[in-house]
Design a protein around this motif. Structure first.
Motif, PDB file in Angstrom:
ATOM      1  N   VAL A 229      -0.029 -32.520  11.259  1.00 26.03           N
ATOM      2  CA  VAL A 229       0.587 -31.232  11.547  1.00 26.03           C
ATOM      3  C   VAL A 229       0.253 -30.290  10.391  1.00 26.03           C
ATOM      4  CG1 VAL A 229       2.856 -30.178  11.352  1.00 26.03           C
ATOM      5  CG2 VAL A 229       2.458 -31.875  13.060  1.00 26.03           C
ATOM      6  N   ALA A 230      -0.198 -29.079  10.706  1.00 26.92           N
ATOM      7  CA  ALA A 230      -0.592 -28.166   9.627  1.00 26.92           C
ATOM      8  C   ALA A 230      -0.225 -26.731   9.975  1.00 26.92           C
ATOM      9  CB  ALA A 230      -2.097 -28.252   9.391  1.00 26.92           C
ATOM     10  N   ASN A 231      -0.176 -25.867   8.968  1.00 24.53           N
ATOM     11  CA  ASN A 231       0.070 -24.458   9.257  1.00 24.53           C
ATOM     12  C   ASN A 231      -1.241 -23.791   9.696  1.00 24.53           C
ATOM     13  OD1 ASN A 231      -0.767 -24.892   6.553  1.00 24.53           O
ATOM     14  ND2 ASN A 231      -0.382 -22.749   6.110  1.00 24.53           N
ATOM     15  N   HIS A 232      -1.098 -22.760  10.480  1.00 20.56           N
ATOM     16  CA  HIS A 232      -2.260 -22.192  11.175  1.00 20.56           C
ATOM     17  C   HIS A 232      -2.566 -20.799  10.666  1.00 20.56           C
ATOM     18  CE1 HIS A 232      -5.171 -22.368  14.213  1.00 20.56           C
ATOM     19  NE2 HIS A 232      -4.563 -21.720  15.162  1.00 20.56           N
ATOM     20  N   GLN A 385      15.540 -29.960  14.243  1.00 18.94           N
ATOM     21  CA  GLN A 385      15.840 -30.205  12.820  1.00 18.94           C
ATOM     22  C   GLN A 385      14.653 -30.868  12.134  1.00 18.94           C
ATOM     23  OE1 GLN A 385      19.287 -32.520  13.579  1.00 18.94           O
ATOM     24  NE2 GLN A 385      20.699 -30.889  13.053  1.00 18.94           N
ATOM     25  N   PHE A 386      14.055 -31.825  12.847  1.00 15.95           N
ATOM     26  CA  PHE A 386      12.892 -32.508  12.292  1.00 15.95           C
ATOM     27  C   PHE A 386      11.770 -31.513  12.039  1.00 15.95           C
ATOM     28  CE2 PHE A 386      10.176 -35.581  11.007  1.00 15.95           C
ATOM     29  CZ  PHE A 386       9.219 -36.022  11.899  1.00 15.95           C
ATOM     30  N   ALA A 387      11.550 -30.622  13.026  1.00 17.56           N
ATOM     31  CA  ALA A 387      10.493 -29.620  12.874  1.00 17.56           C
ATOM     32  C   ALA A 387      10.764 -28.757  11.652  1.00 17.56           C
ATOM     33  CB  ALA A 387      10.416 -28.754  14.134  1.00 17.56           C
ATOM     34  N   ASN A 388      12.023 -28.365  11.462  1.00 15.73           N
ATOM     35  CA  ASN A 388      12.341 -27.530  10.310  1.00 15.73           C
ATOM     36  C   ASN A 388      12.144 -28.264   9.004  1.00 15.73           C
ATOM     37  OD1 ASN A 388      12.930 -25.234  11.717  1.00 15.73           O
ATOM     38  ND2 ASN A 388      15.083 -25.735  11.975  1.00 15.73           N
ATOM     39  N   ARG A 389      12.451 -29.547   9.023  1.00 15.92           N
ATOM     40  CA  ARG A 389      12.291 -30.339   7.794  1.00 15.92           C
ATOM     41  C   ARG A 389      10.820 -30.409   7.405  1.00 15.92           C
ATOM     42  NH1 ARG A 389      12.621 -36.007   6.571  1.00 15.92           N
ATOM     43  NH2 ARG A 389      12.675 -36.492   8.797  1.00 15.92           N
ATOM     44  N   VAL A 390       9.973 -30.661   8.395  1.00 15.97           N
ATOM     45  CA  VAL A 390       8.532 -30.738   8.119  1.00 15.97           C
ATOM     46  C   VAL A 390       8.024 -29.385   7.646  1.00 15.97           C
ATOM     47  CG1 VAL A 390       6.285 -31.124   9.171  1.00 15.97           C
ATOM     48  CG2 VAL A 390       8.196 -32.567   9.796  1.00 15.97           C
TER      49      VAL A 390
END
Lengths: 446, 188
Positions: A229-232, A385-390
């Motif tokens: 998973v990475a920022n785009h 919540q998981f998405a926010n943590r990552v």
């Protein structure tokens, strides 16, 4: 006439031979000849010299002290909270001046807002000799202008054809290579060859962009059966990552050249391409991805959960879909250095062709990639919540700010819940200052 | 492929004189105007402004958007945009004519007009109640809010007519540094 023709042919042949020998072959073998490093050193030194000239020039022209510009804002935000500004003044309850706070905040949002700002390119503090970033800087000196002209000539007449050649070679070899490998029956040999082809072509394409990539923490590289998973920031992100490892791409089927590439590569390596109609069906998408992840022999999937390109100064809300699939998440943070070229793709302003042209006429693409330790969803944690943590982890690692906004908002309307928050806060202040509760005494004393 | 370098909008000089904003500030605002104009129409519609998150969460969103579209207009061109924003130029440290858009008097007038919806030059009880309702949403019950509005009006109204004229309003907020609270500083 013939002489010119044969001369041109010979020049072209020499050119091609040089390119092959100096760039293509080393990248196929994963070796570096040090040419890019030398180029980068020269570039850095030139840009430093240019910065010093500009600072000297600016100081001469405007002797008074300028406020240091914040890299990401054009207005000075007064960060007084609603509480301090309004409640601090209250004698009793409501004051006509309460409206000033909301009024000013509203107009500040019109002049500049955090979200829309993220969709325009990062402003540089000093000029990097590219016209497109020249917002604040005017004519400084003759020497600087000459250097700039030389820069334009170098970029358009030398670098652009070179990069274009490389890109063409890279894409062609990708299509041809993967088609050939795709003919083989499934076996270890096939996977090995497919990885080789993908890696080589990625390396060629990265050279095509004059990319200098620094990979950090390689021990955390995504493993098979995981999700990366990475920022785009731009379509190049995928090439940046595949330069260092093999991934299974996820995406929508396109037409044209992209479609040809997609069809060719999927024969060699199990990428996950969705038809446009399938994309709407979230359950189908999740099911296919889950099947892929469950097979531990398959390459890790590469996903960009923001859903759209952001200008690399912040990380927006991650869509929770990617985090519902299960499996191990390997977060990766990508941060581009804007000094050498702006990698951000503003899809509402530029189409893909003009974007690629801009990229190919920049100085270079320099970026840092941080591989982070794997994360798994905890007990009792839901997908959001998981998405926010990552997301927090990625933002912290890459030095990006976190914004709670959805990248899709750049095209859509806002929900009302945010407005209700503000209304609640204001009402609390009215109540806290005792007005609403004391109203009975107020009317009695009349 | 060079710059989409900003071309100055027409009439920049005249607009600069009228609004008191520097040409550089106007260029920035023009870029912003173009960024807000999503479909490249050349003018702004109410929807363009309403799509801004920072504005949409502001309780006074409709009033603020209304400032750009007076009398039911559906388009705002760049001069209109600049003129409204000129009210927020800080008056301190810059030459400012008494009647100019960024003078404290003008800023107050601008806010007065946010309250005075029908534009009759008076803030009535109903108009005050409407603004209060916007700012508190559903949190406060009707009777309590009505009492707050009534008291505020009673205290500020000097003429005893039951409505506030501009002078009464100015007096009610005179304790505040209007210029500082109603200014947006643009960085160089």
């Amino acid at each position: 006439m013939e002489d010119v023709g044969s001369l041109a042919a010979r020049v072209a042949a020499v050119w091609l031979a040089l390119v092959l020998a100096l760039i293509v072959v080393p990248s196929a073998l994963g070796v570096s000849l040090g040419i890019s490093e030398a180029y980068m050193r020269l570039l850095v030194r030139t840009l430093e010299w240019a910065t010093i000239r500009i600072e000297k020039g600016v100081k001469k022209a405007q002797p008074q002290m300028l406020k240091t510009p914040v890299a990401n804002g054009i207005i000075e935000r007064d960060e007084t909270t609603m509480e301090k500004e309004i409640a601090g003044l209250h004698r009793v309850d409501f004051e006509f001046s309460d409206i000033f706070y909301f009024c000013r905040k509203g107009f500040e949002a019109i002049v500049e807002d955090e979200v829309t700002q993220r969709f325009s390119s990062e402003e540089l503090v000093s000029w990097n000799l590219l016209t497109r970033t020249n917002v604040n800087f005017h004519y400084i000196s003759l020497r600087l202008t000459i250097v700039w002209v030389i820069g334009v000539v170098v970029r358009y007449c030398f670098l652009l054809p070179l990069r274009f050649t490389l890109a063409a070679i890279g894409i062609t070899s990708m299509i041809v290579g993967t088609t050939m490998v795709g003919q083989l029956p499934n076996s270890n040999v096939k996977s090995y060859l497919s990885e080789l082809v993908h890696l080589t072509c990625s390396r060629i394409l990265v050279r095509a962009l004059s990319g200098t990539i620094h990979y950090h923490n390689k021990e955390n590289k995504p493993q098979k059966g995981g999700i990366c998973v990475a920022n785009h920031t731009s379509p190049i992100d995928a090439i940046i990552l595949t330069n260092d490892g093999c991934y299974a791409m996820v995406g929508q089927v396109h037409g044209g050249l992209m479609g040809v590439i997609q069809r060719a590569t999927v024969k060699a390596c199990p990428h996950v391409w969705f038809e446009r109609s399938e994309v709407k069906d979230r359950h189908l998408v999740t099911k296919r991805l889950r099947e892929h992840v469950a097979d531990k022999s398959k390459l890790p999937i590469l996903i960009f959960p923001e859903g759209t390109c952001i200008n690399n100064t912040s990380v927006m809300m991650f869509k929770k879909g990617s985090f519902e699939i299960g499996g191990t998440i390997y977060p990766v943070a990508i941060k581009y250095d804007p000094q050498f070229g702006d990698a951000f793709w503003n899809s509402s302003k530029y189409n893909i062709v003009s974007y690629l042209l801009r990229i190919m006429t920049s100085w270079a693409i320099v970026c840092n990639v941080w591989y982070m330790p794997p994360m798994v969803r905890k007990e009792g944690e839901d997908a959001v919540q998981f998405a926010n943590r990552v997301r927090s982890a990625i933002a912290r690692q890459g030095g990006l700010t976190e914004l709670p906004w959805d990248g899709g908002l750049k095209r859509a309307k806002v929900k009302d819940t945010f407005k209700e928050e503000q209304q609640k806060n204001y009402s609390k202040m009215l109540v806290r200052n005792g007005s609403i509760g004391n109203l009975s005494t107020g009317t009695e004393s009349d | 492929m060079g710059a989409a370098a900003a071309r100055p909008p027409p009439g920049l000089g005249a607009l600069s004189d009228e609004t008191g904003l520097s040409p550089a500030a106007l260029m920035r605002l023009h870029e912003r105007f173009q960024a807000l104009d999503r479909d490249d129409k050349g003018h702004l519609s109410p929807a363009d402004l309403q799509a801004l998150e920072g504005l949409a969460l502001n309780p006074l969103c409709e009033r603020i958007v209304g400032a750009f579209f007076p009398a039911g207009a559906q388009r705002a061109d760049f001069p209109t945009f600049a003129r409204v924003l000129a009210h927020f130029r800080p008056a301190e440290g810059a030459p400012c004519e008494p009647g100019g858009p960024s003078s404290p008097g003008s800023k107050l007038r601008f806010v007065f007009e946010l309250y005075d919806l029908d534009g009759d030059g008076q803030i009535s009880y109903r108009e005050l109640l409407q603004v209060l309702r916007l700012m508190v949403g559903l949190e406060v019950p009707d009777e309590a809010l009505a009492a707050v509005a009534a008291r505020a009006l009673r205290e500020a109204d000097r003429s005893g007519r039951g409505t506030l004229c501009f002078e009464d309003f100015a007096k009610a907020v005179e304790r505040l540094d209007v210029d500082r609270r109603m200014s947006i500083w643009m960085l160089k």
